[in-house]
Design a protein around this motif. Structure first.
Motif, PDB file in Angstrom:
ATOM      1  N   LEU A 174       0.439   3.548  -1.954  1.00 32.80           N
ATOM      2  CA  LEU A 174       1.592   4.139  -1.687  1.00 32.80           C
ATOM      3  C   LEU A 174       2.676   3.359  -1.146  1.00 32.80           C
ATOM      4  N   PRO A 175       4.063   3.738  -1.790  1.00 33.81           N
ATOM      5  CA  PRO A 175       5.184   2.516  -1.730  1.00 33.81           C
ATOM      6  C   PRO A 175       5.429   2.365  -0.290  1.00 33.81           C
ATOM      7  N   ILE A 176       5.963   1.117  -0.163  1.00 31.79           N
ATOM      8  CA  ILE A 176       6.748   0.670   1.053  1.00 31.79           C
ATOM      9  C   ILE A 176       5.584  -0.196   1.616  1.00 31.79           C
ATOM     10  N   SER A 177       4.603   0.542   2.335  1.00 28.76           N
ATOM     11  CA  SER A 177       3.598  -0.334   2.944  1.00 28.76           C
ATOM     12  C   SER A 177       2.224  -0.373   2.457  1.00 28.76           C
ATOM     13  N   GLY A 178       1.968   0.191   1.414  1.00 33.16           N
ATOM     14  CA  GLY A 178       0.453   0.059   0.743  1.00 33.16           C
ATOM     15  C   GLY A 178      -0.453   0.798   1.450  1.00 33.16           C
ATOM     16  N   SER A 179      -0.289   1.776   2.345  1.00 29.58           N
ATOM     17  CA  SER A 179      -1.507   2.281   3.189  1.00 29.58           C
ATOM     18  C   SER A 179      -1.156   3.579   3.541  1.00 29.58           C
ATOM     19  N   VAL A 180      -2.229   4.492   3.998  1.00 26.36           N
ATOM     20  CA  VAL A 180      -2.116   5.762   4.178  1.00 26.36           C
ATOM     21  C   VAL A 180      -1.103   5.994   5.540  1.00 26.36           C
ATOM     22  N   LYS A 181      -1.204   4.772   6.535  1.00 25.78           N
ATOM     23  CA  LYS A 181      -0.489   4.856   7.721  1.00 25.78           C
ATOM     24  C   LYS A 181       1.139   4.766   7.211  1.00 25.78           C
ATOM     25  N   ALA A 182       1.695   4.525   6.093  1.00 30.42           N
ATOM     26  CA  ALA A 182       3.034   5.051   5.663  1.00 30.42           C
ATOM     27  C   ALA A 182       3.212   6.058   5.911  1.00 30.42           C
ATOM     28  N   ARG A 183       2.570   7.087   6.012  1.00 30.61           N
ATOM     29  CA  ARG A 183       2.839   8.534   5.776  1.00 30.61           C
ATOM     30  C   ARG A 183       3.360   8.779   7.172  1.00 30.61           C
ATOM     31  N   ILE A 204      10.724   9.856  -2.696  1.00 35.05           N
ATOM     32  CA  ILE A 204       9.471  10.665  -2.029  1.00 35.05           C
ATOM     33  C   ILE A 204       8.482   9.432  -2.020  1.00 35.05           C
ATOM     34  N   ILE A 205       7.623   9.374  -0.892  1.00 32.32           N
ATOM     35  CA  ILE A 205       6.846   8.271  -0.777  1.00 32.32           C
ATOM     36  C   ILE A 205       5.420   8.989  -0.974  1.00 32.32           C
ATOM     37  N   GLU A 206       5.000   8.833  -2.322  1.00 33.34           N
ATOM     38  CA  GLU A 206       3.755   9.510  -2.576  1.00 33.34           C
ATOM     39  C   GLU A 206       2.921   8.842  -3.688  1.00 33.34           C
ATOM     40  N   SER A 207       1.737   9.044  -3.585  1.00 32.48           N
ATOM     41  CA  SER A 207       0.467   8.528  -4.385  1.00 32.48           C
ATOM     42  C   SER A 207      -0.086   9.389  -5.396  1.00 32.48           C
ATOM     43  N   PRO A 208      -0.489   8.695  -6.503  1.00 33.05           N
ATOM     44  CA  PRO A 208      -1.426   9.673  -7.562  1.00 33.05           C
ATOM     45  C   PRO A 208      -2.777   9.801  -7.175  1.00 33.05           C
ATOM     46  N   VAL A 209      -3.358  10.916  -7.881  1.00 36.34           N
ATOM     47  CA  VAL A 209      -4.619  11.222  -7.895  1.00 36.34           C
ATOM     48  C   VAL A 209      -5.214  10.988  -9.393  1.00 36.34           C
ATOM     49  N   GLU A 210      -6.216  10.243  -9.039  1.00 34.44           N
ATOM     50  CA  GLU A 210      -6.785   9.632 -10.529  1.00 34.44           C
ATOM     51  C   GLU A 210      -8.371   9.889 -10.724  1.00 34.44           C
ATOM     52  N   LYS A 211      -8.778  10.199 -11.922  1.00 36.56           N
ATOM     53  CA  LYS A 211     -10.173  10.447 -11.982  1.00 36.56           C
ATOM     54  C   LYS A 211     -10.834   9.166 -12.260  1.00 36.56           C
ATOM     55  N   ILE A 212     -12.103   8.777 -11.356  1.00 36.88           N
ATOM     56  CA  ILE A 212     -12.716   7.569 -11.764  1.00 36.88           C
ATOM     57  C   ILE A 212     -14.207   7.655 -12.289  1.00 36.88           C
ATOM     58  N   GLU A 213     -14.194   8.003 -13.385  1.00 40.75           N
ATOM     59  CA  GLU A 213     -15.354   8.233 -14.212  1.00 40.75           C
ATOM     60  C   GLU A 213     -16.407   7.132 -14.227  1.00 40.75           C
ATOM     61  N   ASN A 214     -15.855   5.911 -14.619  1.00 39.76           N
ATOM     62  CA  ASN A 214     -16.621   4.769 -14.700  1.00 39.76           C
ATOM     63  C   ASN A 214     -17.388   4.487 -13.312  1.00 39.76           C
ATOM     64  N   MET A 215     -16.554   4.601 -12.348  1.00 39.48           N
ATOM     65  CA  MET A 215     -17.169   4.070 -11.106  1.00 39.48           C
ATOM     66  C   MET A 215     -18.343   5.458 -10.620  1.00 39.48           C
ATOM     67  N   GLN A 216     -18.056   6.631 -11.152  1.00 35.88           N
ATOM     68  CA  GLN A 216     -18.846   7.554 -10.948  1.00 35.88           C
ATOM     69  C   GLN A 216     -20.316   7.459 -11.651  1.00 35.88           C
ATOM     70  N   LEU A 274       2.363  -2.396  10.179  1.00 37.07           N
ATOM     71  CA  LEU A 274       3.075  -2.600   8.630  1.00 37.07           C
ATOM     72  C   LEU A 274       4.052  -1.584   8.491  1.00 37.07           C
ATOM     73  N   SER A 275       3.625  -0.197   8.474  1.00 34.76           N
ATOM     74  CA  SER A 275       4.588   0.908   8.158  1.00 34.76           C
ATOM     75  C   SER A 275       5.758   1.038   8.956  1.00 34.76           C
ATOM     76  N   ILE A 276       5.420   1.093  10.340  1.00 31.75           N
ATOM     77  CA  ILE A 276       6.687   1.074  11.301  1.00 31.75           C
ATOM     78  C   ILE A 276       7.263  -0.137  11.503  1.00 31.75           C
ATOM     79  N   GLY A 277       6.797  -1.490  11.297  1.00 35.79           N
ATOM     80  CA  GLY A 277       7.638  -2.649  11.450  1.00 35.79           C
ATOM     81  C   GLY A 277       8.598  -2.665  10.178  1.00 35.79           C
ATOM     82  N   ILE A 278       8.131  -2.242   9.094  1.00 31.66           N
ATOM     83  CA  ILE A 278       9.120  -2.409   7.807  1.00 31.66           C
ATOM     84  C   ILE A 278      10.203  -1.431   7.940  1.00 31.66           C
ATOM     85  N   MET A 279       9.829  -0.302   8.169  1.00 36.93           N
ATOM     86  CA  MET A 279      10.879   0.798   8.192  1.00 36.93           C
ATOM     87  C   MET A 279      11.792   0.641   9.221  1.00 36.93           C
ATOM     88  N   SER A 280      11.210   0.324  10.468  1.00 33.69           N
ATOM     89  CA  SER A 280      12.154   0.142  11.445  1.00 33.69           C
ATOM     90  C   SER A 280      13.243  -0.963  11.397  1.00 33.69           C
TER      91      SER A 280
END
Ligand SMILES: Cc1ncc(COP(=O)(O)O)c(C=O)c1O
Length: 428
Positions: free
Chosen positions: A100-109, A65-77, A162-168
């Motif tokens: 995000l695995p495979i191409s490291g961007s939202v466009k992979a979805r 499953i191509i998914e990414s985590p949700v993380e708290k960013i307290e220091n940045m806040q 990147l996402s289309i190119g790698i997968m195809s």
């Protein structure tokens, strides 16, 4: 049209526009899509998970499953609270589509989903699918031989390519990617390493799409992934909302009218943020507030929705040149259908200076050790911008959607970091 906002847009002054078309969410009206469409996309992705696992061993841990985590960013806040001169009402989180695995961007979805769907259609037409076996069979020689007879065509500012190119390429398709002038050299080089035919354009994204569409129209064995007009991409992005619901539950976050979810999404042509916003509305209804962020030089979606002209207006029509460091957001004319589909469910739109993207990039590394690309930082100040606009807003969960970064070469990222570091130093 709001004249004051329009003037700010033309003057490249950062602006926040509370969308006057925003309305309470009605699942059965407007968008033309339903939760069933999203679930169908999720089911298809699940079916393909054995294939993804085989082709991309990095997805082993998530079962393909191509998914990414949700993380708290307290220091940045903490840092943002200080420089913004106000405490954000609620906690700041980040959705890590930059890793995000495979191409490291939202466009992979969206991109990967559309290629898998097309591959399934081709294989079904050729009666190639053995229903007794898992979809890992798509990696076998008989499938590759079929796919090798077809060419996938797509136009991109970089990350969709990147996402289309790698997968195809992994499936055995031939691939032509039309890259706009904004596309970074390293993205083109990486695609060429995958054997992708990269066609470089001296013009911006809209022209690259036109060229890709013209090319694909000429041949029956060409398939065009239309970033300006693809319902399949849209649904691929929307799946993220189903997954996010589970992630928030696991993190003990209950979204409700007392604890709404504010989501800040970088926007280019609109497909990714549009699909995600639609999915979020289907899942969380009126308890989620999607907000889109664009560069001051490329506010195509804000302009399209505010004017009601959608893809009949370009940022060039108001004197902007669509030149920005945020390559993924360098789009002058919005999608043909996204604005019309989501105009009632996006709470607000704002613009951000390139300098701010650099600063956030540097500070996110300093505070949280996260490496993003400039486009992915557009949502970082969204909560503060919204709060200035609506000081009485209800405290809630603020989610910055980080949209890319993992594939950026170290030396390229280092230069962006130094730029941000210098800008921050100048401000003391
Ligand atoms: C890093 C990044 N963020 C956000 C976007 C915006 O997505 P869309 O163009 O679908 O609006 C893109 C698009 O390429 C991107 O590369």
């Amino acid at each position: 049209m709001n004249d004051a906002v329009l003037k700010h847009l033309s003057d490249k002054v950062e602006v926040f526009w509370l969308n006057d078309k925003y309305d309470t969410y009605d699942q059965y009206a407007g968008s033309g899509f339903t939760i069933d469409d999203i679930q169908e996309a999720e089911q298809r992705l699940l079916k393909f998970s054995p294939l993804i696992k085989r082709l991309f061993p990095r997805t082993e841990g998530s079962g393909g499953i191509i998914e990414s985590p949700v993380e708290k960013i307290e220091n940045m806040q903490r840092w943002l609270n200080e420089i913004e001169g106000q405490d954000l009402k609620g906690a700041l989180y980040i959705k890590r589509d930059d890793i995000l695995p495979i191409s490291g961007s939202v466009k992979a979805r969206g991109g990967i989903y559309e290629i898998l769907k097309y591959a399934e259609e081709l294989a079904a037409e050729s009666a190639l699918i053995n229903e007794k076996q898992s979809y890992a069979q798509f990696a076998s020689e008989r499938f590759r031989a079929l796919f090798n007879r077809y060419t996938i065509v797509c136009a991109s500012t970089g990350n969709l390519g990147l996402s289309i190119g790698i997968m195809s390429a992994e499936l055995g398709f031939k691939v032509d990617i039309h890259m706009s002038v904004d596309a970074k050299a390293w993205k083109k080089a990486l695609l060429r390493d995958y054997g992708v035919n990269v066609i470089e354009h001296e013009d911006d994204y809209s022209k690259a799409v036109e060229a890709g569409r013209d090319e694909a129209m000429k041949r029956k064995d060409f398939y065009f992934v239309d970033d300006e007009d693809s319902e399949t991409l849209f649904l691929g992005y929307a799946v993220s909302a189903l997954r996010l619901e589970n992630q928030l539950t696991e993190a003990g976050i209950e979204v409700s009218s007392d604890n709404p979810l504010y989501v800040y999404l970088p926007c280019g042509v609109g497909g990714a943020p549009g699909g995600i916003a639609f999915g979020l509305k289907e899942v969380f209804g009126d308890n989620v507030y999607p907000v889109f962020a664009e560069p001051v030089n490329s506010p195509c979606m804000l302009l399209g929705v505010m004017s009601g002209k959608h893809d009949d207006i370009s940022v060039r029509d108001i004197g902007l040149d669509n030149v920005t460091i945020a390559d993924g957001l360098a789009v002058g004319r919005p999608s043909k259908f996204i604005g019309r589909t989501v105009e009632k469910l996006v709470y607000g739109f704002y613009t951000v200076q390139d300098a701010s993207l650099y600063e956030m990039l540097a500070k996110l590394w300093d505070t949280e050790k996260m490496k993003l690309e400039p486009s992915a930082l557009a949502g970082m100040t969204g909560g503060y911008r919204l709060q200035k606009e609506q000081p009485d807003m209800v405290s809630g969960t603020h989610l910055v959607w980080s949209t890319g970064g993992d594939m950026v070469p170290e030396d390229v990222w280092q230069k962006d970091y130094e730029q941000g570091f210098e800008l921050l130093k100048e401000q003391g």
